[in-house]
Design an enzyme around this catalytic site. Structure first.
Site, PDB file in Angstrom:
ATOM      1  N   SER A 123       0.827  -1.216   0.000  1.00 28.93           N
ATOM      2  CA  SER A 123       0.000   0.000   0.000  1.00 28.93           C
ATOM      3  C   SER A 123       0.859   1.264   0.000  1.00 28.93           C
ATOM      4  O   SER A 123       1.966   1.280   0.547  1.00 28.93           O
ATOM      5  CB  SER A 123      -0.887  -0.008   1.251  1.00 28.93           C
ATOM      6  N   TYR A 147      -2.038   5.469  -4.112  1.00 28.70           N
ATOM      7  CA  TYR A 147      -3.080   6.469  -3.880  1.00 28.70           C
ATOM      8  C   TYR A 147      -2.591   7.727  -4.568  1.00 28.70           C
ATOM      9  O   TYR A 147      -1.647   8.369  -4.104  1.00 28.70           O
ATOM     10  CB  TYR A 147      -3.299   6.701  -2.379  1.00 28.70           C
ATOM     11  N   THR A 174      -5.700   2.674  -6.963  1.00 33.79           N
ATOM     12  CA  THR A 174      -7.001   2.471  -6.312  1.00 33.79           C
ATOM     13  C   THR A 174      -7.902   3.658  -6.654  1.00 33.79           C
ATOM     14  O   THR A 174      -7.510   4.810  -6.463  1.00 33.79           O
ATOM     15  CB  THR A 174      -6.824   2.315  -4.791  1.00 33.79           C
ATOM     16  N   LYS A 253      -7.958  -0.525  -9.335  1.00 31.29           N
ATOM     17  CA  LYS A 253      -8.630  -1.310  -8.289  1.00 31.29           C
ATOM     18  C   LYS A 253      -9.866  -0.570  -7.808  1.00 31.29           C
ATOM     19  O   LYS A 253      -9.769   0.599  -7.416  1.00 31.29           O
ATOM     20  CB  LYS A 253      -7.665  -1.521  -7.115  1.00 31.29           C
ATOM     21  N   HIS A 277     -13.662  -2.432  -1.939  1.00 40.10           N
ATOM     22  CA  HIS A 277     -12.795  -2.027  -0.831  1.00 40.10           C
ATOM     23  C   HIS A 277     -13.219  -2.696   0.478  1.00 40.10           C
ATOM     24  O   HIS A 277     -13.108  -2.128   1.563  1.00 40.10           O
ATOM     25  CB  HIS A 277     -12.831  -0.499  -0.690  1.00 40.10           C
TER      26      HIS A 277
HETATM   27  C1  LIG Z   1      -7.326  -2.133   7.431  1.00 37.31           C
HETATM   28  C2  LIG Z   1      -7.478  -2.009   5.942  1.00 37.31           C
HETATM   29  C3  LIG Z   1      -6.660  -1.127   5.251  1.00 37.31           C
HETATM   30  C4  LIG Z   1      -6.752  -1.025   3.868  1.00 37.31           C
HETATM   31  N1  LIG Z   1      -5.886  -0.219   3.195  1.00 37.31           N
HETATM   32  C5  LIG Z   1      -5.924  -0.172   1.848  1.00 37.31           C
HETATM   33  C6  LIG Z   1      -4.969   0.578   1.126  1.00 37.31           C
HETATM   34  O1  LIG Z   1      -4.072   1.179   1.702  1.00 37.31           O
HETATM   35  N2  LIG Z   1      -5.078   0.592  -0.224  1.00 37.31           N
HETATM   36  C7  LIG Z   1      -6.073  -0.077  -0.896  1.00 37.31           C
HETATM   37  O2  LIG Z   1      -6.134  -0.024  -2.127  1.00 37.31           O
HETATM   38  N3  LIG Z   1      -6.977  -0.810  -0.229  1.00 37.31           N
HETATM   39  C8  LIG Z   1      -6.918  -0.885   1.122  1.00 37.31           C
HETATM   40  N4  LIG Z   1      -7.809  -1.673   1.772  1.00 37.31           N
HETATM   41  C9  LIG Z   1      -8.790  -2.476   1.019  1.00 37.31           C
HETATM   42  C10 LIG Z   1      -8.205  -3.838   0.640  1.00 37.31           C
HETATM   43  O3  LIG Z   1      -7.200  -3.715  -0.336  1.00 37.31           O
HETATM   44  C11 LIG Z   1      -9.271  -4.781   0.063  1.00 37.31           C
HETATM   45  O4  LIG Z   1      -9.910  -4.165  -1.029  1.00 37.31           O
HETATM   46  C12 LIG Z   1     -10.304  -5.239   1.072  1.00 37.31           C
HETATM   47  O5  LIG Z   1      -9.750  -5.428   2.348  1.00 37.31           O
HETATM   48  C13 LIG Z   1     -10.906  -6.547   0.559  1.00 37.31           C
HETATM   49  O6  LIG Z   1     -11.950  -6.949   1.326  1.00 37.31           O
HETATM   50  P1  LIG Z   1     -11.844  -8.077   2.476  1.00 37.31           P
HETATM   51  O7  LIG Z   1     -11.047  -7.471   3.582  1.00 37.31           O
HETATM   52  O8  LIG Z   1     -13.271  -8.244   2.809  1.00 37.31           O
HETATM   53  O9  LIG Z   1     -11.214  -9.313   1.896  1.00 37.31           O
HETATM   54  C14 LIG Z   1      -7.719  -1.797   3.168  1.00 37.31           C
HETATM   55  C15 LIG Z   1      -8.527  -2.691   3.870  1.00 37.31           C
HETATM   56  C16 LIG Z   1      -8.404  -2.825   5.242  1.00 37.31           C
HETATM   57  C17 LIG Z   1      -9.258  -3.823   5.957  1.00 37.31           C
HETATM   58  O1  LIG Z   2      -8.732   2.295   5.325  1.00 36.75           O
HETATM   59  C1  LIG Z   2      -8.744   1.995   4.126  1.00 36.75           C
HETATM   60  O2  LIG Z   2      -9.521   1.143   3.672  1.00 36.75           O
HETATM   61  C2  LIG Z   2      -7.861   2.652   3.203  1.00 36.75           C
HETATM   62  O3  LIG Z   2      -7.820   2.244   2.085  1.00 36.75           O
HETATM   63  C3  LIG Z   2      -7.041   3.811   3.570  1.00 36.75           C
HETATM   64  C4  LIG Z   2      -7.202   4.987   2.876  1.00 36.75           C
HETATM   65  C5  LIG Z   2      -6.429   6.086   3.219  1.00 36.75           C
HETATM   66  C6  LIG Z   2      -5.507   5.991   4.232  1.00 36.75           C
HETATM   67  C7  LIG Z   2      -5.345   4.822   4.897  1.00 36.75           C
HETATM   68  C8  LIG Z   2      -6.095   3.697   4.550  1.00 36.75           C
END
Ligand SMILES: Cc1cc2nc3c(=O)[nH]c(=O)nc-3n(C[C@H](O)[C@H](O)[C@H](O)COP(=O)(O)O)c2cc1C
Ligand SMILES: O=C(O)C(=O)c1ccccc1
Length: 380
Positions: A123, A147, A174, A253, A277
């Site tokens: 990420s 991002y 994303t 994404k 997401h």
């Molecule tokens: C704690 C957390 C942080 C996340 N951070 C990002 C991120 O930094 N960038 C991103 O594209 N998606 C982020 N996501 C989304 C995940 O990439 C993903 O799309 C999602 O967790 C998939 O669903 P699931 O957790 O139900 O399997 C985050 C998800 C969680 C739970």
């Molecule tokens: O929390 C998230 O799902 C996420 O994608 C995110 C977005 C910006 C900053 C940190 C995490």
């Protein structure tokens, strides 16, 4: 893996008492290990959490119609993506600030992914920098999730350049985060991990970002990140610009509409990730597994389609692959594995997914994942 091998694995599983089996058990254990604010942030969804729930329920509404009397003594569940062969159809979703789950954060996850032959998607807001993570897994497959920064696109181009230099194999932009979702759990707990600096690894290592700041104290860095992470004006034009700046494949994404999938084709995007997401952005949207068939129909195999959101077991992955995905991303399950057991915890989660997938393929009469489009999956 042969049937005999599988018997040995089963014996090993039954002797293990340390690690959970189902997602619900992993989640329960992770809740005990993580700080309440961090666990609430990771586990919750946006709004009424309709989509977060729907993601999982939607998988149950699809049913496999298996074939019999095919020789499944050897199951090949490998996939190929962008010229590289992987032993399983799994990838790890980009999840920011993994130090919230475990002190070794992304370094532990990356090592687990590499040891299991799974691509690790790093990420933008990782705790450790993309270079530190790359150094931990020199030969392991790693992709970089961006991002996009609307206020300073040069910061984004700089991160893409760094990723390419550090050996990353793809860039994922994303696109479902033009702003943060409406997350009441975090509002209640006043949890704001970015403000606490958990996601600064890639920013403080970035010369373009650091030069853009008035000073380098904690507050300036955090304010800078909060500004740079936003991208409300992002359009296909910027996607095309990123593509021009890198020789790596570029994926988007967060696609749910078939027409957006078609736009991705028009703009020469190299792959799409069907995702909502994990229900953390717009609540009330379609489950990604339900969005997949119409998207696959439009894309017609021209570019790879990956999927995440709600994948909790091997059988979910098999349904997604049969409905047109070329690979499947796991999100929260691996984060909980990390919280429970560091690198080994993530490896166990992946092992469970792989073993259940293999059993599912065999019982569906499918010896080869590349033939999975022949597997019938219906609304059951
Ligand atoms: C704690 C957390 C942080 C996340 N951070 C990002 C991120 O930094 N960038 C991103 O594209 N998606 C982020 N996501 C989304 C995940 O990439 C993903 O799309 C999602 O967790 C998939 O669903 P699931 O957790 O139900 O399997 C985050 C998800 C969680 C739970
Ligand atoms: O929390 C998230 O799902 C996420 O994608 C995110 C977005 C910006 C900053 C940190 C995490």
């Amino acid at each position: 893996m042969t049937v005999a091998n599988r018997d040995i694995l089963m014996k090993n599983i039954s002797k293990e008492t340390d690690f959970p089996l189902s997602f619900e058990e992993w989640e329960q254990k992770a809740a005990e290990k993580m700080m309440p604010g961090g666990f609430g942030y990771a586990s919750s969804g946006a709004g009424r959490e309709e989509t977060a729930k729907r993601n999982q329920e939607a998988f149950s509404k699809w049913a496999i119609v298996p074939r019999m009397l095919n020789d499944v003594s050897k199951v090949d569940m490998g996939i190929s993506l962008f010229g590289r062969r992987y032993p399983s159809p799994f990838l790890l979703s980009p999840i920011g600030m993994q130090v919230l789950a475990h002190e070794e954060g992304e370094l532990a996850t990356a090592k687990a992914a590499a040891s299991m032959g799974v691509p690790f998607l790093v990420s933008t807001v990782s705790t450790y920098s993309l270079e530190e993570i790359a150094a931990a897994i020199p030969t392991g497959s790693k992709w970089f999730q961006l991002y996009y920064s609307s206020v300073n696109p040069e910061v984004s181009f700089s991160m893409v350049e760094r990723a390419e230099k550090a050996g990353y194999e793809a860039i994922i932009i994303t696109v479902d985060t033009v702003m943060a979702g409406w997350r009441e759990t975090d509002m209640r707990s006043q949890f704001s991990p970015l403000s606490q600096g958990y996601g600064k690894g890639n920013y403080i290592q970035d010369p373009v970002f650091m030069e853009s700041l008035p000073s380098h104290d904690h507050d300036s860095i955090v304010t800078g990140i909060l500004e740079n992470i936003q991208h409300p004006s992002l359009t296909w034009k910027e996607i095309a610009e990123v593509k021009k700046r890198t020789s790596l494949p570029v994926l988007v994404k967060g696609i749910l509409h078939p027409e957006d999938a078609e736009m991705a084709l028009e703009y020469g995007v190299d792959g799409i990730i069907v995702s909502n997401h994990g229900g953390r952005q717009l609540d009330g949207v379609i489950a990604s597994i339900d969005a997949l068939p119409a998207i696959a129909e439009r894309v017609k195999g021209k570019i790879p389609i990956l999927l995440d959101s709600g994948v909790r077991r091997g059988i979910d992955a098999v349904k997604a692959l049969a409905l047109g995905a070329n690979g499947v991303l796991i999100g929260r399950p691996f984060l909980y594995g990390l919280a429970v057991g560091g690198q080994q915890g993530v490896e166990k989660v992946l092992e469970r997914f792989m073993q259940e997938t293999e059993v599912t393929l065999a019982l569906s009469g499918m010896a080869d994942l590349s033939e999975l489009s022949r597997l019938k999956v219906v609304r059951g």
